[in-house]
Structure formats: C-alpha cells, structure tokens
Design a protein around this motif. Structure first.
Motif, mmCIF file in Angstrom:
data_model
loop_
_atom_site.group_PDB
_atom_site.id
_atom_site.type_symbol
_atom_site.label_atom_id
_atom_site.label_comp_id
_atom_site.label_asym_id
_atom_site.label_seq_id
_atom_site.Cartn_x
_atom_site.Cartn_y
_atom_site.Cartn_z
ATOM 1 N N MET A 209 0.866 -1.177 0.000
ATOM 2 C CA MET A 209 0.000 0.000 0.000
ATOM 3 C C MET A 209 0.901 1.225 0.000
ATOM 4 O O MET A 209 2.087 1.130 0.341
ATOM 5 C CB MET A 209 -0.924 0.007 1.232
ATOM 6 N N THR A 210 0.359 2.351 -0.378
ATOM 7 C CA THR A 210 1.142 3.587 -0.414
ATOM 8 C C THR A 210 0.492 4.631 0.477
ATOM 9 O O THR A 210 -0.700 4.921 0.326
ATOM 10 C CB THR A 210 1.257 4.123 -1.850
ATOM 11 N N VAL A 211 1.276 5.154 1.417
ATOM 12 C CA VAL A 211 0.830 6.240 2.290
ATOM 13 C C VAL A 211 1.903 7.317 2.199
ATOM 14 O O VAL A 211 2.994 7.164 2.749
ATOM 15 C CB VAL A 211 0.652 5.767 3.750
ATOM 16 N N VAL A 212 1.626 8.391 1.466
ATOM 17 C CA VAL A 212 2.666 9.378 1.156
ATOM 18 C C VAL A 212 3.232 10.031 2.421
ATOM 19 O O VAL A 212 4.449 10.179 2.555
ATOM 20 C CB VAL A 212 2.130 10.456 0.201
ATOM 21 N N ASN A 213 2.377 10.416 3.353
ATOM 22 C CA ASN A 213 2.824 11.065 4.585
ATOM 23 C C ASN A 213 3.575 10.057 5.452
ATOM 24 O O ASN A 213 3.017 9.032 5.862
ATOM 25 C CB ASN A 213 1.617 11.621 5.338
ATOM 26 N N ARG A 214 4.860 10.333 5.730
ATOM 27 C CA ARG A 214 5.696 9.341 6.425
ATOM 28 C C ARG A 214 5.191 9.054 7.839
ATOM 29 O O ARG A 214 5.212 7.904 8.285
ATOM 30 C CB ARG A 214 7.149 9.819 6.451
ATOM 31 N N MET A 215 4.792 10.084 8.554
ATOM 32 C CA MET A 215 4.292 9.853 9.915
ATOM 33 C C MET A 215 3.041 8.971 9.886
ATOM 34 O O MET A 215 2.911 8.043 10.696
ATOM 35 C CB MET A 215 3.998 11.172 10.616
ATOM 36 N N GLN A 216 2.148 9.242 8.933
ATOM 37 C CA GLN A 216 0.935 8.432 8.819
ATOM 38 C C GLN A 216 1.281 7.006 8.404
ATOM 39 O O GLN A 216 0.626 6.043 8.845
ATOM 40 C CB GLN A 216 -0.017 9.064 7.801
ATOM 41 N N ALA A 217 2.316 6.852 7.591
ATOM 42 C CA ALA A 217 2.739 5.515 7.158
ATOM 43 C C ALA A 217 3.246 4.699 8.343
ATOM 44 O O ALA A 217 2.939 3.508 8.472
ATOM 45 C CB ALA A 217 3.820 5.633 6.085
ATOM 46 N N ILE A 218 4.035 5.332 9.196
ATOM 47 C CA ILE A 218 4.544 4.633 10.384
ATOM 48 C C ILE A 218 3.391 4.277 11.312
ATOM 49 O O ILE A 218 3.334 3.168 11.878
ATOM 50 C CB ILE A 218 5.601 5.508 11.096
ATOM 51 N N LYS A 219 2.451 5.200 11.474
ATOM 52 C CA LYS A 219 1.272 4.930 12.300
ATOM 53 C C LYS A 219 0.468 3.759 11.727
ATOM 54 O O LYS A 219 0.014 2.874 12.478
ATOM 55 C CB LYS A 219 0.389 6.183 12.376
ATOM 56 N N THR A 220 0.317 3.722 10.406
ATOM 57 C CA THR A 220 -0.410 2.642 9.744
ATOM 58 C C THR A 220 0.256 1.292 10.005
ATOM 59 O O THR A 220 -0.415 0.300 10.301
ATOM 60 C CB THR A 220 -0.500 2.907 8.229
ATOM 61 N N ALA A 221 1.581 1.264 9.908
ATOM 62 C CA ALA A 221 2.319 0.024 10.159
ATOM 63 C C ALA A 221 2.089 -0.457 11.591
ATOM 64 O O ALA A 221 1.901 -1.659 11.837
ATOM 65 C CB ALA A 221 3.807 0.235 9.895
ATOM 66 N N CYS A 222 2.096 0.474 12.534
ATOM 67 C CA CYS A 222 1.872 0.112 13.940
ATOM 68 C C CYS A 222 0.450 -0.417 14.154
ATOM 69 O O CYS A 222 0.231 -1.356 14.934
ATOM 70 C CB CYS A 222 2.115 1.324 14.843
#
Length: 487
Positions: A430-443
């Motif tokens: 999946m692609t989440v451009v915002n890095r902070m949101q991407a890390i949150k998504t992974a968690c």
C-alpha cells in the motif's frame, strides 16, 4: 596567519601573477565567507562555478585568488595563481594551512557502499574504551574525544576536515576513524591527508546519479586505495568481488577479511538472533550485541583493524562484546505487546536486502514482517524500482512512503518505487505518502509478536521537503505510536 607560498607547498602551479610572499589570514572557497587578506579558491561545482565570484571575493578583501582560469580583470596588489585542479589545490592548501594535522595521528578511512558509519563509529568507541583519545568523522556526527559536533556531509570539505584534525591534535587524539565517501574522493576532499589505513566494506548500487556508471563509482573508490602510502594498511572484504580490485595498485600492506572466502581475518556465525551474534573470529569465540550477517562483516573488519593498529587480541574481543549498535543502524524497540520495531538507514537495494534477509533469518515466520520504505528525491532514480521489488518480495506487508523528497514530487517518486513490484506481490503493498501516517499505519497493522522495519532514514532527525528541513525522527515516532497502542 600564514605566508601564501608556504600553504601552496605541493600545489602544482601553471601561472603566477603577483607575490607569493603575502600573508594569508584564512583560506576560503565560499566567496560569502571571504574577509580581508584571505585566499579565495575558485571551485567549479555542480551547481555554481566559483570563478564567477572572483571579483566579489576580491572586493571583500581577498589578497590571493587560486583558480583554473585567470580572470579578465586583474587587480593590482592581489596575487593570482592558476592551477590545473582547484579542488586538489584546496586540499593541499587546507592541509598546509592547518600544519598537516593528519600526520600527527593515525587516520583510518572507511569506504564502501554500506557499513562505513557502523565500522568507523564502532572503532571510535572500541578505542575509546581501550583508553585512547579518539576522533571520529562520520555521517552521524564528528567527535573529538568526548566533544560532539554535528555532521553536514559524509565526507566534509577539505578545510573542515583539516580544521577538525587540527583540533584533534590539540586535544591529544591518537586515532581518528573517518568515513570516506565516493563524492569526497572524487572531489579531492581526502587528497593531502596521510592515512594509516583504509578499509573497504562492499560495493553495490548507489550514487549513480553522480558517478554515471558502476565502473566509475568502483574506480573512484579504488583510487582511495591507489593513493595509500606504503606505511598504511589496506583491509578489504574479499567476499565482495570488488575487494580484490581495490588492492590491485595499492602500495599499502594488503589484508583481507571475509565470512565465506579464505582471508587473513575470517568469521563464522555460530548464533544469530535478535539478542545478538555469536561469532568465531580467527578461532576465537565472541558474543556481540549487534545483529545480522551484515554486522558480522562489520565486526570482523573492526577486529582486523584493531589488531592492525596494535590492540591485543583478547582486549579487542572483550571490547567488541561491549559495543552497542550505532544510532539508526538496526536500532530496535520492543513494545509491551512484543511488537518489534526496527529503524535502519538502509537506503540502497543491497542494504535493504541485507536487513530484510537478516530479519527473515531470525524470525519464526509465524509473525508478520511489515516494512515502511521509500526513496529520496534528487538522487539516483534507477534504484527506486529495485528497492520496491526487494521490499515487496522479502516482507509480508509493505507501506511505501515518502523519504526525503527534497525538490521532487513524493507521489512521483513512489510511482517509480511501485513500478518494481512483481505482480504476485501487489496485494502485499500500500502507499501512504505522509511518512508519519505511514509509520502509524504500520503500527496499527501490527499484532502481537509482529516485526516492523522502518528503512531509509535511520539516524536522521529531519525530513527534507522543497529545501526545508523539519523535525522527524523515525525511532522516536515509532516508539511513541507503539506506546500509545500499549495503553
């Protein structure tokens, strides 16, 4: 203050206008920093040409100008020196101005695609623990004994290097360990330094935006070893086929290290787990807190370098067992739910592959491996699809996200990364451009005992977007998110 002719020692000159007996206050290659009675070195850079700022430097008080082409306007009372290569001239002038400080300590350069920071930093800590005053010039920071200064480049400019080495001399530093980048070598920043040793780690796909071809990239690294003196040692990883290439023309004493090949210094991995590595180094067992095959290479290089610099074997082994991982290099945290989050600087295909393979060797396969990764902007674009392919193939889930987009559109960078994903792996990504949101998504995707890898930025505490840097620390952010999930 120095006499111009003294700081021109070893600089090949093609033409001289004016006197070389003038007194110089400082040497500068940035015209904005020039003050009265300074020497200005006009450098041709990738963005601007210092020759265009000669008049500005003279107007600000430069008493000497070193250039590759004489300016049309010659000012009376100013000395003009024409040289073939201004970058090389700057290197010699910087060393002479600061009284050749590299000759007063044992300077060891570490070069290669991956492992430079880890090896240089761990050698700094090892020799410090051994009771020596030690210096470090690295991507992460610059250290003079217990003083710490911020780093701006992997290999600083010639003036900065010699300035720090001079301070090391004044502080009684005996050993200095230095990352040597291909950019630094190509731009002559390490020219005129006297090295006591050089270490080659490996060579893989990187910096082809600057060096154009892999052969050029390899040959730049090789030139570092070509110029080592006979008094130095050249220590290379011969499991990498380019290791032997590095030794072809060097005058230095040749030594090799490896995990798979016959070498002067060899290591065998006996145990590999999240708690660390058990290694056999030249017949001696040692436990290390570091993790993974790539760190086994780093450890054997450190062990070899320590011995070549005179440390006793058992002392080196004891100190290696005490070393901790370097910031942003396989740095991990475990939450109350036993979710392991790993932050690593892996920003090349080979480094990402090494980290993912290490995690896969250690994990039980009953847990998910969720990778958060992207690629930097304004850098080698050819590695982007390769990074995407590797991440998707070796992870159970992947979140593609922005790294340091710099002046590029992060969505376009991510399209390049996604292009490398094999069809059978599409559903993992999946692609989440915002890095902070991407890390949150992974968690949020992670469940008990799962593993999250956040790759690419490592030790960096910023994100660069359109020339502006804002605070961003992968390790702090993932730790905060995991703590929130534990509540």
């Amino acid at each position: 203050m120095k006499i111009l002719k003294d700081i021109l020692y070893r600089v090949p000159m093609e033409a001289v206008v004016g006197s070389t007996s003038v007194t110089i206050n400082a040497v500068e290659f940035d015209s904005r920093k020039v003050e009265l009675n300074d020497a200005f070195v006009a450098i041709r850079g990738t963005i601007s040409d210092g020759h265009e700022f000669i008049d500005k430097a003279v107007n600000q008080g430069a008493i000497a100008v070193i250039c590759e082409a004489m300016p049309e306007r010659i000012v009376n009372g100013v000395t003009y020196i024409q040289v073939e290569n201004s970058k090389k001239a700057l290197a010699f002038m910087a060393a002479n101005f600061y009284e050749n400080p590299s000759e007063n300590l044992k300077l060891v350069g570490v070069t290669g695609t991956n492992g430079k920071t880890t090896i240089a930093t761990l050698l700094y800590h090892l020799f410090t623990k051994a009771g020596f005053k030690v210096g470090l010039l690295s991507t992460v920071n610059i250290r003079i004994a217990d003083q710490v200064f911020p780093a701006t480049h992997t290999t600083p400019d010639s003036l900065m290097i010699n300035s720090y080495l001079k301070k090391m001399n004044e502080e009684g530093v005996e050993y200095c360990f230095m990352e040597v980048s291909s950019h630094g070598i190509a731009q002559e920043r390490t020219t005129a330094l006297k090295f006591a040793g050089g270490i080659f780690t490996n060579l893989s796909h990187d910096h082809l935006d600057y060096h154009n071809t892999f052969a050029e990239y390899r040959d730049v690294k090789k030139s570092f070893f070509d110029h080592l003196p006979a008094s130095a040692f050249a220590l290379v990883n011969v499991d990498d086929k380019n290791g032997a290439v590095m030794l072809q023309n060097t005058k230095a004493k040749k030594y090799t290290y490896a995990l798979k090949s016959y070498a002067d210094y060899s290591a065998q991995i006996l145990e590999n787990q999240f708690g660390g590595l058990l290694l056999k180094l030249n017949g001696n067992e040692v436990w290390s807190k570091l993790i993974g095959n790539f760190n086994a290479y780093n450890i054997v290089a450190i062990y070899a370098a320590a011995e070549l610099l005179g440390l006793e074997t058992q002392e080196s082994l004891r100190l290696i067992s005490e070393l901790n991982s370097v910031s942003g290099r396989f740095q991990y945290v475990v939450s109350k739910k036993k979710i392991t989050a790993i932050v690593d600087y892996a920003h090349t295909p080979d480094a990402l592959k090494n980290v993912l393979e290490t995690i896969n060797e250690i994990r039980t396969k009953n847990e998910e491996l969720i990778t958060v990764v992207g690629c930097g902007g304004d850098r080698d674009k050819t590695k982007r699809p390769i990074m995407g392919k590797i991440a998707a193939a070796l992870s159970t889930k992947v979140v593609f996200t922005s790294d340091n987009p710099r002046t590029e559109d992060p969505e376009m960078i991510l399209k390049d990364v996604e292009a490398g994903v094999e069809p059978q792996d599409f559903k993992k990504t999946m692609t989440v451009v915002n890095r902070m949101q991407a890390i949150k998504t992974a968690c949020q995707l992670a469940e008990d005992n799962d593993i999250i890898l956040i790759a690419g930025k490592g030790h960096e505490t910023y994100q660069e977007v359109n020339g502006k840097r804002s605070d961003f620390d992968d390790f702090k952010i993932v730790t905060d998110f995991l703590n929130q999930l534990d509540k």
